[in-house]
Scaffold this active site. Structure first.
Site, mmCIF file in Angstrom:
data_model
loop_
_atom_site.group_PDB
_atom_site.id
_atom_site.type_symbol
_atom_site.label_atom_id
_atom_site.label_comp_id
_atom_site.label_asym_id
_atom_site.label_seq_id
_atom_site.Cartn_x
_atom_site.Cartn_y
_atom_site.Cartn_z
ATOM 1 N N SER A 1 94.701 64.422 19.762
ATOM 2 C CA SER A 1 94.041 65.707 19.847
ATOM 3 C C SER A 1 93.963 66.361 18.467
ATOM 4 O O SER A 1 93.382 65.804 17.549
ATOM 5 C CB SER A 1 94.764 66.598 20.868
ATOM 6 O OG SER A 1 93.989 67.721 21.192
ATOM 7 N N GLU B 1 86.970 60.823 21.297
ATOM 8 C CA GLU B 1 87.179 61.323 22.660
ATOM 9 C C GLU B 1 87.138 62.843 22.626
ATOM 10 O O GLU B 1 87.309 63.457 21.575
ATOM 11 C CB GLU B 1 88.518 60.825 23.216
ATOM 12 C CG GLU B 1 89.744 61.234 22.421
ATOM 13 C CD GLU B 1 90.273 62.613 22.749
ATOM 14 O OE1 GLU B 1 89.993 63.116 23.850
ATOM 15 O OE2 GLU B 1 90.960 63.190 21.894
ATOM 16 N N HIS C 1 92.300 62.643 26.439
ATOM 17 C CA HIS C 1 93.030 63.705 27.121
ATOM 18 C C HIS C 1 93.256 63.428 28.601
ATOM 19 O O HIS C 1 93.535 64.340 29.371
ATOM 20 C CB HIS C 1 92.296 65.032 26.933
ATOM 21 C CG HIS C 1 92.504 65.630 25.580
ATOM 22 N ND1 HIS C 1 91.975 65.082 24.431
ATOM 23 C CD2 HIS C 1 93.209 66.710 25.183
ATOM 24 C CE1 HIS C 1 92.329 65.820 23.389
ATOM 25 N NE2 HIS C 1 93.076 66.810 23.814
#
Length: 321
Positions: free
Chosen positions: A112, A224, A292
């Protein structure tokens, strides 16, 4: 530079370059996360400032830097794992002692918001870093066999890894409903090999135009998105990448699994991809197990991969990690 692989007895340090240990991560969960690392044969310690939380869910730049630098200075530490993502790791980039990091290479892993840190460290030092589970995920997730298998394969061994889709997934580490995984989506066909870069779409874009963006020549972008972004924002983030002159060095896109609340489907993603002329002739494969959702693979930033975007037998291989 590939750092020495882990072995039983090695020491892993948990630090918080972005978000600190989350209040909703109960003591039971934290103990579970430590236990899972110990079951891999690792000795676990924490940075001095991982519990400090301000209005940004983090702590001061100086305190986060101190934990990062101390982890690299400590000769007993062989790997460093981020607590979580967040929104603040890019604050650290101008102040990191990259010579210290290069002279004391260690495994560095997170996902992330940690995209900014791991790509910057690779760009400035040439040391391969890793986009993979962070400590909160290891603590909160309940079904981690698939994720830990790939974590171990990437960080404890140097053999090439042929990825296989997980049979099911969870929409987040906090949810318990198993969802069927339809496997990889092939959007554009092709077969290429290249250097792995990427991570989170939005955070990777924050590096554009800076000295912390790695050389993108001969690269495969593994990207992503997180749950709050819907498919319209994905289109916008992808276009921002395509608008960069450096995108000319990209040979393929390998896209992670989207969360359900993004409303992304294979059909919508195909429409997004097909409307972008810069992607004509570039292999695109999606719905890969990283990002995620759970489970997730571990990806070497600066390593090498092969993408075989064949509708009848799609494959992704991590060749050098």
């Amino acid at each position: 530079m590939i750092v020495d692989k882990l072995k039983p007895g090695d020491h892993i340090r948990i630090i918080a370059p972005a978000q600190s240990l989350m209040p909703k991560l109960t003591q039971e969960m934290r103990i579970r996360g430590v236990k899972r690392l110990e079951e891999l044969g690792l000795t676990v310690s924490f940075g001095d400032h991982v519990h400090e939380i301000d209005e940004f869910g983090s702590t001061t730049i100086d305190n986060r830097l101190a934990d990062l630098h101390r982890a690299y200075e400590d000769k007993s530490v062989k790997a460093i794992l981020a607590v979580s993502g967040g929104t603040t790791s890019n604050q650290l980039l101008p102040y990191i002692d990259y010579k210290l990091l290069k002279d004391n290479p260690k495994i560095l892993c997170g996902l992330s918001d940690i995209t900014a840190l791991i790509n910057a460290v690779y760009a400035k030092t040439g040391v391969v870093t890793y986009y993979g589970p962070h400590f909160n995920m290891l603590s909160a997730g309940e079904d981690l066999g698939f994720s830990l298998d790939y974590f171990r394969a990437c960080l404890f061994d140097d053999k090439p890894i042929s990825l296989s889709p997980s049979p099911f997934y969870y929409n987040s580490i906090w949810e318990h409903e198993q969802l069927d995984n339809p496997g990889y989506w092939v959007i554009n066909e092709g077969d290429v090999e290249g250097k792995i870069l990427g991570g989170n779409f939005l955070t990777f874009n924050f590096l554009q135009g800076s000295e912390y963006l790695p050389d993108t020549s001969d690269s495969i972008f593994f990207l992503e998105d997180n749950g709050p972004e819907d498919y319209k924002n994905v289109q916008n983030q992808l276009q921002a990448l395509l608008n960069q002159p450096s995108f000319s060095g990209v040979k393929a896109l390998a896209i992670g699994r989207f969360k359900q609340n993004s409303m992304m489907t294979k059909e919508i993603l195909a429409k997004i991809i097909k409307t972008k002329k810069q992607l004509d002739g570039i292999p695109v494969i999606a719905n890969i197990d990283f990002g995620h959702t759970l489970p997730m693979i571990t990806i070497p930033i600066g390593g090498r991969a092969r993408v075989i975007a064949d509708p009848t037998n799609p494959k992704v291989e991590l060749l050098v990690h």
